[in-house]
Scaffold this motif. Structure first.
Motif, short mmCIF file in Angstrom:
data_model
loop_
_atom_site.label_atom_id
_atom_site.label_comp_id
_atom_site.label_asym_id
_atom_site.label_seq_id
_atom_site.Cartn_x
_atom_site.Cartn_y
_atom_site.Cartn_z
N GLY A 1 17.98 13.30 -37.77
CA GLY A 1 18.05 13.08 -36.32
C GLY A 1 17.28 11.84 -35.92
N ASN A 2 16.12 11.65 -36.55
CA ASN A 2 15.32 10.46 -36.25
C ASN A 2 15.97 9.18 -36.75
OD1 ASN A 2 13.28 11.87 -34.93
ND2 ASN A 2 12.14 12.24 -36.83
N GLU B 1 18.59 8.46 -34.06
CA GLU B 1 17.90 8.09 -32.83
C GLU B 1 17.24 6.72 -32.97
OE1 GLU B 1 15.20 11.18 -31.83
OE2 GLU B 1 16.78 12.70 -31.61
N GLY C 1 19.93 4.07 -32.53
CA GLY C 1 20.27 3.94 -31.12
C GLY C 1 19.17 3.27 -30.32
N HIS C 2 17.92 3.61 -30.65
CA HIS C 2 16.78 3.00 -29.95
C HIS C 2 16.75 1.49 -30.17
CE1 HIS C 2 12.67 2.68 -28.40
NE2 HIS C 2 12.41 1.91 -29.43
N SER D 1 19.30 -0.32 -28.08
CA SER D 1 19.08 -0.25 -26.63
C SER D 1 17.92 -1.12 -26.16
CB SER D 1 18.82 1.20 -26.20
OG SER D 1 17.57 1.65 -26.70
N SER E 1 17.12 4.07 -41.55
CA SER E 1 17.55 3.73 -40.19
C SER E 1 17.60 2.23 -39.97
CB SER E 1 16.62 4.38 -39.16
OG SER E 1 15.27 4.05 -39.41
N TYR F 1 9.12 3.24 -32.67
CA TYR F 1 9.76 4.46 -32.18
C TYR F 1 9.35 5.66 -33.02
CZ TYR F 1 13.37 7.90 -31.23
OH TYR F 1 14.02 9.07 -30.90
N LYS G 1 7.29 10.20 -33.44
CA LYS G 1 7.95 11.31 -34.12
C LYS G 1 7.16 11.88 -35.29
CE LYS G 1 11.74 11.21 -31.63
NZ LYS G 1 12.21 12.39 -30.87
#
Length: 279
Positions: free
Chosen positions: A38-39, A42, A45-46, A49, A135, A246, A250
């Protein structure tokens, strides 16, 4: 009265036991894996953005990077001719290593291996590093594939000059997808992320050097111009830094100083232009 005390103690014991079972459940490999994946998504996407949240310094950094790339664009052909003078003398193993290590399949074998090692050894710091690697590679790899096809820059080995473009190609056009360099991005993304584990500047420098070999190899093998490689290297740093900050939210294990920002220093003079990046 004794029966009520016993019942009360029994209820407390059941509640504590259920809490222990819940904590144990949360620490299973599957829950760690799903949390990490999930991280990964995310984090991707982070990173995409962030331009919507940029402020003055961020736009200034983009301007510096664009200016530095433009300077190198002006000398791409000259550098390629200069490399002709020693191209044949570059050891073959360096070129082979650079071409293979930056390959997407080999890259994901490496990054996935780092993550799985952290997952199965229950090492959160290593898990986090694996998440950062996967990621960052995913974000920058997708960005490279789309932009290279949209820009359509000729590779040196095409025989055309660095100013020739065949843009907006949905399918891959061989020798016309030079900018940016995917091998450079993936390799230096890994190197920069791994170097974060160490504080010794000499160790960091050694890791960075290994990470720059694929970019050098791609220039030597005439797959890329020097501006392709330089731009890709700096973009890799930005991507890793963005996702790493980011992930600070987490994971408990942190190995970077999130208060630090990239700083740039430009210097100009007669027949000279210099760019220093501090990170």
């Amino acid at each position: 009265m004794q029966s009520f005390k016993f019942l009360f103690l029994l209820l407390i014991a059941v509640q504590l036991n259920s809490q222990e079972l819940k904590i144990a459940k949360e620490k299973t490999l599957w829950n760690d894996f799903t949390y990490d994946m999930g991280n990964v998504f995310e984090g991707v996407g982070h990173s995409y953005s962030r331009p919507f949240h940029w402020k003055g310094n961020d736009w200034a950094n983009l301007g510096y990077m664009a200016a530095g790339t433009a300077v190198l664009f002006a000398v791409d052909d000259e550098v390629d001719h200069w490399v002709d003078g020693f191209r044949e003398d570059v050891p073959g193993f360096l070129v082979d290593y650079g071409n293979r290590y930056g390959n997407p399949q080999n890259n994901y074998m490496f990054t996935g291996g780092v993550y799985l090692a952290g997952l199965f050894t229950k090492n959160e710091k290593l898990r986090r590093t694996g998440v950062l690697l996967v990621s960052s590679a995913t974000a920058i790899g997708f960005l490279q594939q789309v932009s290279a096809r949209m820009i359509g820059r000729a590779r040196p080995k095409s025989g055309d000059s660095s100013s020739v473009y065949d843009p907006f190609q949905i399918g891959r056009i061989k020798n016309y997808d030079a900018f940016p360099s995917g091998h450079t991005m993936l390799a230096f993304t890994n190197a920069y992320a791994i170097a974060k584990q160490f504080k010794n500047p000499w160790v960091k420098a050694g890791i960075y050097t290994v990470g720059m070999i694929p970019g050098f190899a791609r220039i030597t093998d005439r797959f890329h111009w020097i501006s392709d490689v330089a731009f890709s290297t700096v973009l890799s740093i930005f991507m890793v830094e963005t996702i790493d900050r980011y992930l600070d939210k987490k994971y408990d294990k942190k190995y970077n100083d999130s208060s630090k920002n990239l700083s740039w220093n430009l210097s100009f003079g007669p027949n000279r232009v210099g760019v220093a990046v501090q990170f």
